[in-house]
Design a protein around this motif. Structure first.
Motif, PDB file in Angstrom:
ATOM      1  N   VAL A  46      -4.080 -21.880 -40.323  1.00  0.00           N
ATOM      2  CA  VAL A  46      -4.711 -22.878 -41.272  1.00  0.00           C
ATOM      3  C   VAL A  46      -4.856 -22.665 -42.579  1.00  0.00           C
ATOM      4  N   LYS A  47      -4.921 -21.340 -42.841  1.00  0.00           N
ATOM      5  CA  LYS A  47      -4.411 -20.941 -44.226  1.00  0.00           C
ATOM      6  C   LYS A  47      -3.388 -21.458 -45.043  1.00  0.00           C
ATOM      7  N   TYR A  48      -2.372 -20.884 -43.949  1.00  0.00           N
ATOM      8  CA  TYR A  48      -0.789 -21.370 -44.455  1.00  0.00           C
ATOM      9  C   TYR A  48      -0.707 -22.804 -44.812  1.00  0.00           C
ATOM     10  N   LEU A  49      -1.296 -23.571 -44.006  1.00  0.00           N
ATOM     11  CA  LEU A  49      -1.255 -25.170 -44.101  1.00  0.00           C
ATOM     12  C   LEU A  49      -2.064 -25.664 -45.306  1.00  0.00           C
ATOM     13  N   THR A  50      -3.267 -24.784 -45.453  1.00  0.00           N
ATOM     14  CA  THR A  50      -3.876 -25.260 -46.811  1.00  0.00           C
ATOM     15  C   THR A  50      -3.107 -24.779 -47.925  1.00  0.00           C
ATOM     16  N   TYR A  51      -2.711 -23.635 -48.084  1.00  0.00           N
ATOM     17  CA  TYR A  51      -1.882 -23.473 -49.324  1.00  0.00           C
ATOM     18  C   TYR A  51      -0.866 -24.370 -49.436  1.00  0.00           C
ATOM     19  N   SER A  52      -0.073 -24.840 -48.104  1.00  0.00           N
ATOM     20  CA  SER A  52       1.284 -25.637 -48.486  1.00  0.00           C
ATOM     21  C   SER A  52       1.032 -26.861 -48.766  1.00  0.00           C
ATOM     22  N   PHE A  53      -0.052 -27.645 -48.104  1.00  0.00           N
ATOM     23  CA  PHE A  53      -0.064 -29.074 -48.206  1.00  0.00           C
ATOM     24  C   PHE A  53      -1.419 -29.470 -48.904  1.00  0.00           C
ATOM     25  N   LYS A  69      -9.261 -33.477 -38.024  1.00  0.00           N
ATOM     26  CA  LYS A  69      -8.905 -33.259 -36.506  1.00  0.00           C
ATOM     27  C   LYS A  69      -7.783 -32.471 -36.506  1.00  0.00           C
ATOM     28  N   GLN A  70      -6.749 -32.748 -37.595  1.00  0.00           N
ATOM     29  CA  GLN A  70      -5.660 -31.798 -37.387  1.00  0.00           C
ATOM     30  C   GLN A  70      -6.212 -30.347 -37.813  1.00  0.00           C
ATOM     31  N   THR A  71      -7.009 -30.092 -38.664  1.00  0.00           N
ATOM     32  CA  THR A  71      -7.422 -28.596 -39.000  1.00  0.00           C
ATOM     33  C   THR A  71      -8.258 -27.959 -37.893  1.00  0.00           C
ATOM     34  N   TRP A  72      -9.025 -28.925 -37.281  1.00  0.00           N
ATOM     35  CA  TRP A  72      -9.719 -28.115 -35.876  1.00  0.00           C
ATOM     36  C   TRP A  72      -8.676 -27.875 -34.700  1.00  0.00           C
ATOM     37  N   THR A  73      -7.746 -28.784 -34.783  1.00  0.00           N
ATOM     38  CA  THR A  73      -6.743 -28.550 -33.675  1.00  0.00           C
ATOM     39  C   THR A  73      -5.896 -27.373 -34.147  1.00  0.00           C
ATOM     40  N   ASN A  74      -5.428 -27.121 -35.255  1.00  0.00           N
ATOM     41  CA  ASN A  74      -4.878 -25.984 -35.648  1.00  0.00           C
ATOM     42  C   ASN A  74      -5.529 -24.853 -35.714  1.00  0.00           C
ATOM     43  N   SER A 120       7.738 -25.748 -31.333  1.00  0.00           N
ATOM     44  CA  SER A 120       6.543 -26.774 -31.889  1.00  0.00           C
ATOM     45  C   SER A 120       5.618 -25.936 -32.756  1.00  0.00           C
ATOM     46  N   TYR A 121       4.281 -26.253 -32.771  1.00  0.00           N
ATOM     47  CA  TYR A 121       3.400 -25.666 -33.383  1.00  0.00           C
ATOM     48  C   TYR A 121       3.098 -24.209 -32.931  1.00  0.00           C
ATOM     49  N   PRO A 122       2.835 -22.973 -33.790  1.00  0.00           N
ATOM     50  CA  PRO A 122       2.798 -21.645 -33.225  1.00  0.00           C
ATOM     51  C   PRO A 122       1.528 -21.456 -32.424  1.00  0.00           C
ATOM     52  N   GLU A 123       1.735 -20.879 -31.169  1.00  0.00           N
ATOM     53  CA  GLU A 123       0.670 -20.400 -30.485  1.00  0.00           C
ATOM     54  C   GLU A 123       0.250 -18.771 -31.045  1.00  0.00           C
ATOM     55  N   ARG A 124      -0.798 -18.520 -30.441  1.00  0.00           N
ATOM     56  CA  ARG A 124      -1.514 -17.287 -30.848  1.00  0.00           C
ATOM     57  C   ARG A 124      -0.519 -16.271 -30.698  1.00  0.00           C
ATOM     58  N   GLU A 125       0.293 -16.098 -29.520  1.00  0.00           N
ATOM     59  CA  GLU A 125       1.089 -15.173 -29.235  1.00  0.00           C
ATOM     60  C   GLU A 125       2.420 -15.120 -30.252  1.00  0.00           C
ATOM     61  N   HIS A 126       2.728 -16.161 -30.754  1.00  0.00           N
ATOM     62  CA  HIS A 126       3.855 -16.223 -31.592  1.00  0.00           C
ATOM     63  C   HIS A 126       3.276 -15.550 -32.785  1.00  0.00           C
ATOM     64  N   LEU A 127       2.075 -15.805 -33.245  1.00  0.00           N
ATOM     65  CA  LEU A 127       1.329 -15.315 -34.512  1.00  0.00           C
ATOM     66  C   LEU A 127       1.268 -13.734 -34.511  1.00  0.00           C
ATOM     67  N   ALA A 128       0.838 -13.477 -33.048  1.00  0.00           N
ATOM     68  CA  ALA A 128       0.882 -11.834 -32.874  1.00  0.00           C
ATOM     69  C   ALA A 128       2.021 -11.136 -33.027  1.00  0.00           C
TER      70      ALA A 128
END
Length: 294
Positions: free
Chosen positions: A61-68, A47-52, A237-245
């Protein structure tokens, strides 16, 4: 000798910092609590992966996968770096892994430990009164941003994209449920090397906090008297797509395989004397004031 409980998370961002903290303070550590970031009560991994993925996209999601996920798995095969549980076992420190730090059994364990301090170092759960009042002296949070800038999650990402904000790390008191908002005890600014990812910057900045934490614990009474209350600033909080852009526009990647390998080996080997101890910054409009370096 102080008795300390350390709250942290098993992740790539903290390998250097937590290893060093445990090695330096193992005689004082009565308890280490790690967060179960994939606990079912928090949504579970799927559920967390789908939400992110939906909110922030595949790079996050790649960043979180590497990290955790990938980092703890790799540690099983890396002889020079240990998982938090193994570090605790080596030094005879009690280790609790939980998805609910405020559960009665965890609070009971904290009270039984007769603590002077709880030190929070990259921990993703909000503490409630039972935990906050468990130590006799204070709860100290070490946050990887130059507060009051970039309170909340993923602080080095937002430090990179928020205009005029330095990379830094702050030790502050936790007095209630407000997030990263307590009086500031000490701060440092630092400059990670250019061209590295958020994952690398996380590790770099968190490692800077280790020496700062030593100073805070060693001179706590004075620093508490001089602590500066925060005002202004920013929260994310969690980054939105505009933050990552915005991050991409600055040439900033969230993670790379090269940087994962580097943080496993240890960013300390790449460090330079670029870190400055600064006076606590009470306002988002107040620039850092350098008073020394390491």
């Amino acid at each position: 000798m102080a008795r300390i409980a350390l709250f942290t998370t098993e992740c790539a961002q903290l390998g250097d910092a937590i290893t060093e903290i445990v090695e330096r303070h193992h005689d004082e550590l009565a308890l280490v609590v790690t967060s179960d970031v994939h606990a079912t009560r928090r949504g579970g991994l799927v559920k967390q992966t789908w939400t992110n993925l939906r909110r922030s996209g595949p790079a996050f999601v790649k960043y979180l996968t590497y990290s955790f996920l990938l980092y703890p798995l790799i540690l099983r095969f890396v002889p020079h770096r240990s998982r938090v549980g193994d570090l605790c076992a080596r030094h005879g420190i009690r280790h609790i892994h939980t998805g609910n730090v405020n559960a009665p059994e965890v609070v009971a364990a904290l009270r039984e430990a007769d603590l002077d301090f709880v030190v929070v170092y990259w921990f993703d759960q909000i503490l409630r009164e039972g935990v906050i009042t468990a130590p006799s002296r204070a709860v100290i949070n070490v946050h990887a941003a130059y507060l009051p800038h970039c309170r909340g999650l993923f602080p080095t990402l937002y430090s990179a994209i928020e205009p005029g904000t330095p990379f830094g790390i702050t030790a502050h008191l936790i007095e209630n449920r407000e997030i990263d908002a307590g009086p500031v005890l000490a701060q440092r600014t630092t400059t990670p090397p250019p061209g590295r990812s958020v994952l690398f910057n996380d590790s770099w900045v968190n490692r800077v906090g280790v020496d700062m934490l030593d100073e805070v614990l060693g001179d706590f009474d004075r620093l508490r008297t001089e602590a500066v209350h925060q005002s202004g600033g920013s929260y994310y909080s969690y980054p939105e797509r505009e933050h990552l852009a915005a991050a991409r526009d600055r040439g900033l990647r969230l993670s790379t395989l090269r940087d994962l390998v580097t943080v496993i080996r240890g960013t300390r080997k790449e460090r330079t004397a670029d870190t400055a101890l600064t006076q606590p910054c009470a306002s988002a409009d107040t620039p850092p004031v350098t008073i020394g370096g390491d």
